[in-house]
Design a protein around this motif. Sequence first.
Motif, mmCIF file in Angstrom:
data_model
loop_
_atom_site.group_PDB
_atom_site.id
_atom_site.type_symbol
_atom_site.label_atom_id
_atom_site.label_comp_id
_atom_site.label_asym_id
_atom_site.label_seq_id
_atom_site.Cartn_x
_atom_site.Cartn_y
_atom_site.Cartn_z
ATOM 1 N N ALA A 174 39.239 19.433 76.737
ATOM 2 C CA ALA A 174 38.186 18.872 77.585
ATOM 3 C C ALA A 174 38.715 18.363 78.927
ATOM 4 C CB ALA A 174 37.483 17.727 76.856
ATOM 5 N N LYS A 175 40.029 18.233 79.050
ATOM 6 C CA LYS A 175 40.642 17.782 80.307
ATOM 7 C C LYS A 175 41.541 18.858 80.911
ATOM 8 C CE LYS A 175 40.624 12.994 78.635
ATOM 9 N NZ LYS A 175 41.432 11.783 78.315
ATOM 10 N N HIS A 176 41.339 20.116 80.476
ATOM 11 C CA HIS A 176 42.175 21.224 80.936
ATOM 12 C C HIS A 176 41.298 22.319 81.544
ATOM 13 C CE1 HIS A 176 44.847 19.887 77.322
ATOM 14 N NE2 HIS A 176 45.009 19.084 78.354
ATOM 15 N N PRO A 177 40.791 22.139 82.757
ATOM 16 C CA PRO A 177 39.839 23.099 83.332
ATOM 17 C C PRO A 177 40.414 24.488 83.549
ATOM 18 C CG PRO A 177 40.586 21.530 84.995
ATOM 19 C CD PRO A 177 41.074 21.015 83.672
ATOM 20 N N ASN A 178 41.723 24.613 83.638
ATOM 21 C CA ASN A 178 42.336 25.915 83.911
ATOM 22 C C ASN A 178 42.822 26.628 82.649
ATOM 23 O OD1 ASN A 178 42.035 25.632 86.755
ATOM 24 N ND2 ASN A 178 43.775 24.218 86.750
ATOM 25 N N PHE A 290 50.367 28.746 66.936
ATOM 26 C CA PHE A 290 49.462 29.059 68.042
ATOM 27 C C PHE A 290 48.148 28.323 67.827
ATOM 28 C CE2 PHE A 290 49.060 32.114 64.642
ATOM 29 C CZ PHE A 290 47.698 32.274 64.471
ATOM 30 N N THR A 291 47.319 28.296 68.859
ATOM 31 C CA THR A 291 46.027 27.634 68.755
ATOM 32 C C THR A 291 44.922 28.608 69.120
ATOM 33 O OG1 THR A 291 44.617 25.862 69.621
ATOM 34 C CG2 THR A 291 46.286 26.749 71.118
ATOM 35 N N LEU A 292 43.816 28.514 68.401
ATOM 36 C CA LEU A 292 42.627 29.296 68.712
ATOM 37 C C LEU A 292 41.463 28.363 69.044
ATOM 38 C CD1 LEU A 292 42.897 32.004 65.909
ATOM 39 C CD2 LEU A 292 43.480 32.253 68.311
ATOM 40 N N HIS A 293 41.791 27.172 69.566
ATOM 41 C CA HIS A 293 40.739 26.219 69.936
ATOM 42 C C HIS A 293 39.957 26.718 71.145
ATOM 43 C CE1 HIS A 293 43.265 23.426 67.530
ATOM 44 N NE2 HIS A 293 42.109 22.883 67.255
ATOM 45 N N GLU A 294 38.739 26.211 71.288
ATOM 46 C CA GLU A 294 37.906 26.561 72.423
ATOM 47 C C GLU A 294 38.535 26.098 73.733
ATOM 48 O OE1 GLU A 294 34.237 28.226 71.761
ATOM 49 O OE2 GLU A 294 36.226 28.793 71.068
ATOM 50 N N ASP A 295 38.397 26.916 74.757
ATOM 51 C CA ASP A 295 38.897 26.506 76.062
ATOM 52 C C ASP A 295 37.813 25.746 76.823
ATOM 53 O OD1 ASP A 295 37.199 28.380 77.321
ATOM 54 O OD2 ASP A 295 38.733 29.928 77.308
ATOM 55 N N PHE A 296 38.112 25.374 78.041
ATOM 56 C CA PHE A 296 37.240 24.515 78.848
ATOM 57 C C PHE A 296 35.865 25.154 79.069
ATOM 58 C CE2 PHE A 296 35.755 22.548 82.789
ATOM 59 C CZ PHE A 296 36.098 21.214 82.624
ATOM 60 N N MET A 297 35.844 26.419 79.462
ATOM 61 C CA MET A 297 34.575 27.066 79.769
ATOM 62 C C MET A 297 33.760 27.343 78.509
ATOM 63 S SD MET A 297 34.611 26.898 82.922
ATOM 64 C CE MET A 297 33.038 27.727 83.176
ATOM 65 N N VAL A 314 36.549 13.995 70.525
ATOM 66 C CA VAL A 314 37.712 13.523 69.776
ATOM 67 C C VAL A 314 38.810 14.568 69.860
ATOM 68 C CG1 VAL A 314 36.312 12.120 68.219
ATOM 69 C CG2 VAL A 314 36.833 14.484 67.599
ATOM 70 N N HIS A 315 40.037 14.181 69.489
ATOM 71 C CA HIS A 315 41.164 15.119 69.481
ATOM 72 C C HIS A 315 41.420 15.672 70.885
ATOM 73 C CE1 HIS A 315 43.182 18.816 67.370
ATOM 74 N NE2 HIS A 315 44.069 17.923 67.753
ATOM 75 N N CYS A 316 41.347 14.801 71.905
ATOM 76 C CA CYS A 316 41.539 15.226 73.288
ATOM 77 C C CYS A 316 43.015 15.125 73.686
ATOM 78 C CB CYS A 316 40.724 14.355 74.234
ATOM 79 S SG CYS A 316 38.944 14.534 74.042
ATOM 80 N N ALA A 317 43.529 16.182 74.266
ATOM 81 C CA ALA A 317 44.881 16.145 74.813
ATOM 82 C C ALA A 317 44.827 15.621 76.248
ATOM 83 C CB ALA A 317 45.495 17.535 74.770
ATOM 84 N N LYS A 318 45.935 15.087 76.720
ATOM 85 C CA LYS A 318 45.995 14.532 78.066
ATOM 86 C C LYS A 318 45.872 15.625 79.118
ATOM 87 C CE LYS A 318 48.909 10.603 76.714
ATOM 88 N NZ LYS A 318 50.218 9.922 76.913
ATOM 89 N N SER A 319 45.490 15.212 80.319
ATOM 90 C CA SER A 319 45.371 16.158 81.426
ATOM 91 C C SER A 319 46.731 16.764 81.750
ATOM 92 C CB SER A 319 44.813 15.455 82.664
ATOM 93 O OG SER A 319 43.520 14.957 82.425
ATOM 94 N N HIS A 320 46.717 18.024 82.171
ATOM 95 C CA HIS A 320 47.952 18.668 82.609
ATOM 96 C C HIS A 320 48.368 18.194 83.990
ATOM 97 C CE1 HIS A 320 46.912 22.240 79.754
ATOM 98 N NE2 HIS A 320 47.597 21.302 79.129
ATOM 99 N N SER A 321 47.380 17.801 84.808
ATOM 100 C CA SER A 321 47.645 17.401 86.189
ATOM 101 C C SER A 321 46.703 16.275 86.569
ATOM 102 C CB SER A 321 47.448 18.596 87.122
ATOM 103 O OG SER A 321 47.319 18.178 88.458
ATOM 104 N N PRO A 322 47.126 15.347 87.441
ATOM 105 C CA PRO A 322 46.226 14.265 87.888
ATOM 106 C C PRO A 322 44.984 14.785 88.597
ATOM 107 C CG PRO A 322 48.503 13.776 88.474
ATOM 108 C CD PRO A 322 48.479 15.197 87.984
ATOM 109 N N ASP A 323 45.029 16.010 89.102
ATOM 110 C CA ASP A 323 43.892 16.574 89.831
ATOM 111 C C ASP A 323 42.898 17.281 88.915
ATOM 112 O OD1 ASP A 323 45.014 15.731 92.264
ATOM 113 O OD2 ASP A 323 46.235 17.556 92.401
ATOM 114 N N ASP A 324 43.229 17.426 87.631
ATOM 115 C CA ASP A 324 42.331 18.121 86.703
ATOM 116 C C ASP A 324 41.046 17.332 86.492
ATOM 117 O OD1 ASP A 324 44.030 20.209 86.384
ATOM 118 O OD2 ASP A 324 44.855 19.553 84.465
ATOM 119 N N ILE A 325 39.915 18.032 86.526
ATOM 120 C CA ILE A 325 38.650 17.393 86.202
ATOM 121 C C ILE A 325 38.406 17.497 84.704
ATOM 122 C CG2 ILE A 325 37.690 17.902 88.473
ATOM 123 C CD1 ILE A 325 36.010 20.111 87.095
#
Length: 352
Positions: A174-178, A290-297, A314-325
């Motif tokens: 949810a915090k990984h738009p790319n 590996f992971t088959l979780h849903e991506d951002f889109m 729930v189960h949110c990973a941290k943002s990859h970058s401070p600029d990530d929405i």
Amino acid sequence: LDAGIGNNKNLKFNPVISQLTALHSFYSLNQINQIFISHAHMDHVGYLFDLMSESTQSGVYMTDITKSLMELQLYERIFLGQSRQNERKRLTAQSHMDRITTISYLKPINFGDYHVTFYPAGHIPGAMMMLFEYKDRTILYTGDYSIDNSPLVSGCVIPRDKKIDTIIMCGLHAKHPNYRNKSDKIFSEAEQIYEEVLRYGKSIQCSAVQLSKGIEFLKILNDNNKYNIPVFVDNNIMQIVRKMEQNGIRILDINNKQMLDEPPLYPHIFLTTSGRMNPYYYSKRIDVNFTLHEDFMQMKQFIKSINPRHVVLVHCAKSHSPDDITIEQELLFDGDCRTQFTFAEEQEIYKL
């Protein structure tokens, strides 16, 4: 809803169940009436036996395939072959298995004050989403879900005929738009494994981090086996694959065999859930994780298709970058979206 274990740099940790005692009028885990398990990955089911030992009055509900997967992961793999001094633990584990009620998709169950309908979640075989209806309120718990088809199962069935108030959902990306699912290297890795066996005439051992991952990777290997290279699997994988095939989920092909005693001397692939490796037979070991979780889109598509009033991530990973929405910031600009978001923090209590 679910009872998993976590793993951080090989350090395993359990849910902080004791935090529930912060709730008003909650004194004991024996007050829990029902436990629902979405699917058989260890971060959703690994703590179940411990929870059942502390919550002796609760009913436990899951699909038949989830129960089969869990039986091998939590019961047979833990106790099979151990010394007789663990017989008491083994019998306790068996009594837990006997307490489990298996459910059917799309068939509501009435629990008095509320009733629950179970929907296919995709992701892995047996995974389910749960729709709780209480008075005039509806809550959907997704567990891990997939909109698109995965190696072993079709995508989820979304309850479009219901007006959903709240979704409690996996927000891993949810915090990984790319992030995109297609960026996972697992499919190209399967092709590279075959190429290496063909080019160098060597045998390769693939070690899965858990049983369900091994089954998923076996299907990926079989779908990419253009050269009829033998693929051997260990006893644990073969047992659960046969149970799945009895339920109409086709995995095995003509190139698959169960590994018995010593591996064959001709080039092959050996897929196992054991981390042990014999360098005499195998030139290389590949860890299958590996992971088959849903991506951002895909998450955005899922939320928009339901358009709930409230989403608890729930189960949110941290943002990859401070600029990530975040997914919340993405949907703020969508005029058709009415959803408010809560990013749940660990060990915090929330009122729905």
